[in-house]
Enzyme design. Structure first.
Site, PDB file in Angstrom:
ATOM      1  N   GLU A  44       0.774  -1.086  -0.100  1.00 50.76           N
ATOM      2  CA  GLU A  44       0.001  -0.124  -0.105  1.00 50.76           C
ATOM      3  C   GLU A  44       0.876   1.205  -0.130  1.00 50.76           C
ATOM      4  O   GLU A  44       1.691   1.551   0.992  1.00 50.76           O
ATOM      5  CB  GLU A  44      -0.967   0.030   1.211  1.00 50.76           C
ATOM      6  CG  GLU A  44      -1.871   1.098   1.181  1.00 50.76           C
ATOM      7  CD  GLU A  44      -2.840   1.358   2.441  1.00 50.76           C
ATOM      8  OE1 GLU A  44      -3.574   2.094   2.451  1.00 50.76           O
ATOM      9  OE2 GLU A  44      -2.645   0.768   3.373  1.00 50.76           O
ATOM     10  N   ASP A  96       9.758   7.117   0.069  1.00 56.30           N
ATOM     11  CA  ASP A  96       9.112   7.852  -0.918  1.00 56.30           C
ATOM     12  C   ASP A  96       8.484   6.882  -2.082  1.00 56.30           C
ATOM     13  O   ASP A  96       9.271   6.171  -2.511  1.00 56.30           O
ATOM     14  CB  ASP A  96      10.089   8.894  -1.663  1.00 56.30           C
ATOM     15  CG  ASP A  96       9.134   9.682  -2.568  1.00 56.30           C
ATOM     16  OD1 ASP A  96       8.340   9.384  -3.162  1.00 56.30           O
ATOM     17  OD2 ASP A  96       9.805  10.663  -2.906  1.00 56.30           O
ATOM     18  N   ASP A 118      -3.255  11.901  -2.202  1.00 57.23           N
ATOM     19  CA  ASP A 118      -3.422  13.179  -2.278  1.00 57.23           C
ATOM     20  C   ASP A 118      -3.802  13.605  -3.821  1.00 57.23           C
ATOM     21  O   ASP A 118      -3.019  13.004  -4.825  1.00 57.23           O
ATOM     22  CB  ASP A 118      -2.005  13.847  -2.061  1.00 57.23           C
ATOM     23  CG  ASP A 118      -2.155  15.570  -1.963  1.00 57.23           C
ATOM     24  OD1 ASP A 118      -2.946  16.131  -2.558  1.00 57.23           O
ATOM     25  OD2 ASP A 118      -1.373  16.132  -1.123  1.00 57.23           O
ATOM     26  N   LYS A 122      -3.774  20.894  -8.818  1.00 52.75           N
ATOM     27  CA  LYS A 122      -3.411  22.182  -9.660  1.00 52.75           C
ATOM     28  C   LYS A 122      -2.423  21.383 -10.928  1.00 52.75           C
ATOM     29  O   LYS A 122      -1.893  20.395 -10.634  1.00 52.75           O
ATOM     30  CB  LYS A 122      -2.267  23.138  -8.990  1.00 52.75           C
ATOM     31  CG  LYS A 122      -3.337  23.783  -8.015  1.00 52.75           C
ATOM     32  CD  LYS A 122      -2.212  24.876  -7.247  1.00 52.75           C
ATOM     33  CE  LYS A 122      -2.876  25.469  -6.308  1.00 52.75           C
ATOM     34  NZ  LYS A 122      -2.207  26.598  -5.515  1.00 52.75           N
ATOM     35  N   THR A 193     -10.185   2.594   5.007  1.00 54.66           N
ATOM     36  CA  THR A 193      -9.484   3.488   5.508  1.00 54.66           C
ATOM     37  C   THR A 193      -9.890   4.058   6.558  1.00 54.66           C
ATOM     38  O   THR A 193     -11.207   4.318   6.592  1.00 54.66           O
ATOM     39  CB  THR A 193      -8.758   4.137   4.488  1.00 54.66           C
ATOM     40  OG1 THR A 193      -9.342   5.184   4.125  1.00 54.66           O
ATOM     41  CG2 THR A 193      -8.307   3.475   3.485  1.00 54.66           C
ATOM     42  N   GLU A 194      -9.179   5.014   7.324  1.00 55.42           N
ATOM     43  CA  GLU A 194      -9.763   6.105   8.226  1.00 55.42           C
ATOM     44  C   GLU A 194     -10.422   7.069   7.463  1.00 55.42           C
ATOM     45  O   GLU A 194     -11.540   7.394   8.000  1.00 55.42           O
ATOM     46  CB  GLU A 194      -8.378   6.693   9.037  1.00 55.42           C
ATOM     47  CG  GLU A 194      -7.716   5.990  10.078  1.00 55.42           C
ATOM     48  CD  GLU A 194      -6.556   5.031   9.533  1.00 55.42           C
ATOM     49  OE1 GLU A 194      -6.078   4.087  10.013  1.00 55.42           O
ATOM     50  OE2 GLU A 194      -6.425   5.045   8.323  1.00 55.42           O
ATOM     51  N   TYR A 195      -9.795   7.711   6.386  1.00 50.70           N
ATOM     52  CA  TYR A 195     -10.764   8.441   5.688  1.00 50.70           C
ATOM     53  C   TYR A 195     -11.925   8.022   5.101  1.00 50.70           C
ATOM     54  O   TYR A 195     -12.986   8.855   5.223  1.00 50.70           O
ATOM     55  CB  TYR A 195      -9.543   8.781   4.271  1.00 50.70           C
ATOM     56  CG  TYR A 195      -8.724   9.926   4.537  1.00 50.70           C
ATOM     57  CD1 TYR A 195      -8.992  11.206   5.207  1.00 50.70           C
ATOM     58  CD2 TYR A 195      -7.521   9.993   4.345  1.00 50.70           C
ATOM     59  CE1 TYR A 195      -8.152  12.272   5.427  1.00 50.70           C
ATOM     60  CE2 TYR A 195      -6.387  10.793   4.338  1.00 50.70           C
ATOM     61  CZ  TYR A 195      -6.765  12.071   4.891  1.00 50.70           C
ATOM     62  OH  TYR A 195      -6.014  13.225   5.067  1.00 50.70           O
TER      63      TYR A 195
END
Length: 217
Positions: A44, A96, A118, A122, A193-195
């Site tokens: 993940e 990363d 994320d 933009k 997930t938490e979100y």
């Protein structure tokens, strides 16, 4: 996921080196040795506080899971859950996600999860999106032939972008959900997930897709 700096997070990770891999590049091509078995490996990228990866690992002891995040405090919360659940099939990396090929050999991974990444809305930040073509190339390199990406988000713009990006890359879109939580058949196997838990309580739509890489012609 952005969280406040957690006091003692670094020490916590260092004290749990049996779960958090200090030098993951040392195991490139040898992750089966780290786990002590040759089970399939799922990763993940951007694990957040670990609800998804620990939930999946508990449901599927026959699969090895690696949680990846580049934020120290975030990974420490995921570590909390892994320690509490006492899961032998979970490892963690503070790295990363753009550098995955430094840590995994070609074809070493079976599946990649991208959950609530994320959106980088933009245009000038397009290359940072985890479904941008350069990331897809990295996933393809470390995944076995016809390996899969499973992606969830609440962001419609990112989801639409990802559908196009994956299709343009030549991936096969196996399944697409435009309102995941309305699918009663999939619900029993959906680890949130938490979100996702938070968004679901607010009635927000969750999008999901499963896609696989196809052999190059």
């Amino acid at each position: 996921m952005r969280v406040r700096n957690r006091k003692g997070a670094g020490e916590m990770l260092a004290e749990n080196a049996h779960i958090v891999v200090e030098n993951p590049a040392d195991f490139k091509g040898r992750w089966s040795e780290r786990f002590g078995n040759d089970h399939p490996i799922h990763i993940e990228v951007g694990c957040g506080k670990g609800a998804f990866i620990t939930g999946m690992a508990a449901l599927h002891p026959e699969i090895n899971y690696i949680a990846i995040d580049m934020q120290l405090s975030v990974l420490s919360y995921a570590l909390d859950k892994a320690i509490e659940a006492d899961l032998p099939n979970v490892q963690m990396m503070l790295v990363d996600g753009a550098a995955l090929s430094e840590y995994f050999a070609d074809g070493e991974i079976d599946q990649v999860y991208l959950n609530f990444s994320d959106p980088w809305p933009k245009g000038r930040h397009e290359k940072r999106r985890l479904t941008y073509k350069s990331f897809l190339a990295t996933y393809e390199k470390i995944l076995r032939p016809e390996g899969e990406i499973h992606f969830k988000t609440d962001n419609r713009g990112l989801f639409e972008y990802s559908l196009v990006s994956l299709a343009n890359y030549g991936m096969e879109l196996k399944k697409v959900w435009l309102d995941l939580h309305q699918d009663e058949e999939f619900a029993p196997q959906n680890v949130m997930t938490e979100y996702e838990q938070k968004f679901s309580q607010k009635g927000q739509v969750i999008y999901r897709l499963e896609a696989k890489f196809l052999p190059k012609k």
